[in-house]
Design a protein around this motif. Structure first.
Motif, PDB file in Angstrom:
ATOM      1  N   SER A 614      22.238  -1.536   0.356  1.00  0.00           N
ATOM      2  CA  SER A 614      22.113  -0.096   0.522  1.00  0.00           C
ATOM      3  C   SER A 614      21.680   0.553  -0.785  1.00  0.00           C
ATOM      4  N   LEU A 615      20.901   1.625  -0.655  1.00  0.00           N
ATOM      5  CA  LEU A 615      20.538   2.461  -1.792  1.00  0.00           C
ATOM      6  C   LEU A 615      21.364   3.737  -1.722  1.00  0.00           C
ATOM      7  N   PHE A 616      22.146   4.012  -2.792  1.00  0.00           N
ATOM      8  CA  PHE A 616      22.994   5.198  -2.853  1.00  0.00           C
ATOM      9  C   PHE A 616      22.515   6.133  -3.965  1.00  0.00           C
ATOM     10  N   ASP A 617      22.642   7.419  -3.677  1.00  0.00           N
ATOM     11  CA  ASP A 617      22.480   8.454  -4.694  1.00  0.00           C
ATOM     12  C   ASP A 617      23.872   9.000  -4.985  1.00  0.00           C
ATOM     13  N   ARG A 618      24.360   8.808  -6.209  1.00  0.00           N
ATOM     14  CA  ARG A 618      25.704   9.251  -6.554  1.00  0.00           C
ATOM     15  C   ARG A 618      25.698  10.524  -7.395  1.00  0.00           C
TER      16      ARG A 618
END
Length: 775
Positions: A614-618
């Protein structure tokens, strides 16, 4: 707050706050609940211990000692019991999760905060005379439906009831006295028997002289130079077949489970390697795989005394080939296979006709099912799903729904049936592989106390367990690519160093090691030996390498907390500081930085068991999932080319995608390597180079390029490399790798341990307290 009555009596009905607990039926009646909730016996045991110490903190160790005596349960077992109690006590919806009753004391235990009272016996047994005159809401006890209301009209009923009550009490008293007398007699007889000297006692003489060290629970039967691998016990436990991988080859040998000299089972042709022996149920034949130098392979069957082998099937030289015998001995059962001779999922092969039959059972599209084995009765079939980051599953022998037996995503190192209700398996933990026993009925887990053990095999008709014992020592090396013979060892120690990851500035190195006795993450500046120090306070995982931020100030590390829960940690290694990141994934396994510090790629196991990338933007403290790819096993982000590279669980090869993980950008870079088992032995170098380490012929560590066609170079001829990560210097002139300083394997033998859920009977469980051994 109401006073807490912790003076427990022997009655059968207990009030905790507004809830009624009926002990014989293990039912909890909560106010407002439509129906009662039935607890497990262990949950009731936890509740009684908490009630006995109501108002006080009860530690986890106290709960384990009183509710799970003579076992080694995991923290998850206690957590599940407390969770069940909280749900039952809050069934009426008055309070969330029962938190007003049971309070968690961080890193210590639990405390029961509600008032505790036992229901008086006279209230419980008194006849319900005049029940029609009572109010509808007469008591919490009646509201809970604890006893039927009966109207008595006969004047003789009370005396008759009293007579039977007195008779019952006298009968119970007599039975109790008889039981007490029998227990005391048995204890006296056991006390009088001669004590058997334990292994620890044998190390001293009358407490004054030292004789030797205590015996280990196992013995090594091959103890020699080289590698003994893939042990398989005969059904009666008298013989063990294994692969002798000395001198660059692999030959099948058989020897008795004593320490006699082994004999060659079958002679392999020049350049071929024989592996994976498996005994037939009657002990007359052995199936095995033969791998040839041209990359092909075949499964053969030979008599247990040797002779000519007959071919069962071709198998394309797959690295993770797995098979075992069917219960009737007429065929073999195979795990997932790739190549033109393979197929996904588990299949059976009838030897007489060559007919394949695929089992109909539940599996995901990307699942790779490995090492299928039938239970001793033949009624169940177990297997490892995704052995790189998976667990053991069990289903009916003919397929259907499978259930997971082991918890957590682990690197599995073989497994076997102990009996119809228990299994033993090997898994990687920290810097070693260990054997664990699991009971299928209770779910209890037990460490068998054997260091550096894997690949267990159990005798079907005997009580013997064989395994591979491997205790290598790995050191860190800087290997110049132009002159590999000038390799330089870094930070020498007697521990196991692995996963050396060089920082983008080329000046710092982090790695994992047990050099201090405890497994930890270490940091140092190159050229400054005095800078070497551990990052204390958390425990890293050995299955995935750390990943540096572009500014060389922080790394992302997979690890575990004090309760063994997996997580992702962001570490400033030079300062020795870290924090656990709130990654919204059921079980995070790996994390790497993306184009910016706020964009993070995470591989993890979701709540449904599916492993995804998964690609997350935090950014802003919120974790938003932007994209997802199922079935990935390893990921790296290449800053030079701004692309993501990853491997898959179900097949070998390497794929790339753009930084947004858009489906249209997926490209296959390599269709063969990395292989499924060496999915971590690749690294990114300068200008988008992809380096891969493999073992090939006369070279133990061979470096090749996956992004372009270049001649391979041999970095090390004899010492094997660790398979869980290496790195390339920022300028591309050297690699940092863990190489074996000492290595070798042997075959170990030990008695099959008792089932983890088998309790001690009678007074036997108290004999250690009395000072007498029970065996």
């Amino acid at each position: 707050m109401e006073p807490i009555d912790s003076d427990l009596s022997n009655t059968e009905r207990l009030h905790i706050g507004d809830c009624l607990i009926v002990l014989p039926s293990r039912e909890v009646h909560a106010p407002g609940a439509r129906r009662s909730v039935r607890l497990t016996p262990k949950a009731i045991g936890v509740l009684l211990v908490l009630a006995r110490g109501a108002g006080n903190v009860v530690t986890r160790d106290e709960l384990f000692a009183q509710v799970w005596p003579d076992t080694l349960p995991t923290n998850d077992v206690l957590t599940q019991a407390v969770t069940q109690l909280r749900k039952a006590l809050s069934a009426g919806g008055a309070f969330p999760q029962g938190q007003e009753y049971i309070e968690t004391i961080a890193k210590t235990g639990y405390r029961l905060r509600a008032p505790v009272a036992w229901e008086p016996e006279d209230e419980r047994e008194a006849p319900a005379v005049g029940a029609q005159a009572q109010e509808p809401g007469r008591s919490a006890l009646a509201a809970a439906g604890s006893a039927p209301v009966v109207e008595l009209s006969s004047a003789a009923a009370p005396p008759r009831s009293g007579f039977w009550r007195r008779a019952r009490r006298r009968l119970l008293l007599a039975a109790g006295l008889l039981l007490l007398f029998s227990s005391l007699t048995m204890a006296w007889l056991l006390w009088q028997r001669p004590a058997t000297e334990s292994a620890l006692d044998a190390a001293t003489a009358d407490g004054t002289g030292v004789i030797g060290s205590p015996q280990r629970p196992y013995r090594l039967i091959t103890a020699r130079q080289g590698f003994g691998t893939f042990p398989a016990l005969s059904p009666d436990g008298a013989l063990v077949a294994f692969a002798d991988e000395s001198d660059g080859g692999s030959t099948l040998k058989v020897q008795s489970t004593g320490s006699t000299t082994s004999a060659t089972l079958v002679k392999a042709p020049a350049g071929a390697k024989d592996r994976f022996p498996a005994w037939s149920p009657d002990g007359r034949e052995i199936a095995f795989a033969r791998f040839r130098a041209d990359g092909s392979c075949e499964v053969l069957v030979v008599g247990a005394t040797g002779g000519s082998a007959r071919r069962a099937t071709a198998c394309d030289g797959a690295e993770m080939l797995s098979f075992s015998w069917m219960p009737d001995g007429r065929g073999l059962v195979f795990g997932s296979m790739t190549g033109r001779h393979g197929a996904p999922g588990i299949r059976t092969l009838e030897l007489a006709t060559g007919r394949w039959t695929a089992l109909d059972y539940e599996r995901g599209e990307g699942d790779f099912d490995y090492a299928p084995r039938y239970s001793p009765s033949g009624h169940q079939l177990g297997f490892i799903r995704n052995p790189q980051v998976g667990g053991v599953w069990v289903m009916a022998a003919d397929g259907g729904g499978a259930r997971r037996i082991t918890s957590g995503s682990a690197e599995m190192r073989g497994w076997a049936w102990l009996d119809e209700h228990a299994i033993v398996f090997g898994r990687r933990i920290d810097s070693e592989s260990r054997l664990y026993q699991v009971d299928l009925r209770s779910g209890l887990l037990k460490d068998l106390g054997v260091d550096d053990a894997q690949s267990p095999s159990v005798a079907g008709m005997g009580k013997l367990l064989a395994f591979v014992h491997r205790a290598p020592q790995f050191g860190l090396f800087r290997v110049p690519l132009d002159h590999p013979e000038r390799k330089e060892r870094l930070f020498a120690s007697m521990g196991r160093d692995a996963q050396p990851m060089i920082a983008p500035d080329g000046q710092q190195l982090v790695f994992t090691s047990n050099r201090s006795g405890a497994f930890a993450l270490w940091w140092a500046r190159l050229g400054q030996p005095d800078s070497l120090r551990p990052v204390e306070g958390f425990r890293p995982e050995a299955r995935q390498s750390p990943d540096w931020l572009a500014d060389s100030q922080q790394v992302l590390v997979s690890g575990r907390d004090d309760d063994g829960r997996p997580g992702i940690y962001e570490v400033a290694p030079e300062q020795g500081q870290w924090k656990r990141l709130p990654v919204p994934v059921g079980e995070p396994l790996q994390a790497v930085y993306g184009p910016t510090a706020n964009l993070v790629f995470v591989i993890g196991s979701e709540d449904d068991g599916l492993v995804t990338l998964s690609l997350f933007d935090r950014g802003g403290g919120r974790w938003r999932r932007l994209a997802q790819v199922p079935g990935a096993s390893q990921v790296r982000y290449d800053r030079a080319t701004q692309r993501v590279l990853f491997t898959r669980l179900a097949e070998g090869g390497l794929w790339s995608a753009d930084a947004a993980l858009s489906q249209a950008s997926f490209r296959e870079l390599s269709g063969e390597v990395p292989t499924r088992w060496r999915f971590r032995t690749w690294a990114l170098g300068a200008e988008g180079a992809v380096a891969y380490l493999r073992q090939d012929g006369g070279c133990a560590v061979q470096l090749s390029r996956l992004d372009q066609s270049q001649p391979s170079r041999c970095l090390e001829a004899w010492a094997a490399s660790a398979t869980n990560g290496f790195s390339v210097a920022p300028d591309g002139d050297a690699v940092y790798v863990a190489l074996a300083v000492s290595d070798g394997t042997d075959i170990g033998i030990m008695p099959v341990p008792e089932s983890a859920s088998r309790p001690s009977l009678g007074v036997l469980k108290w004999l250690p307290v009395l000072g007498k051994p029970d065996s």
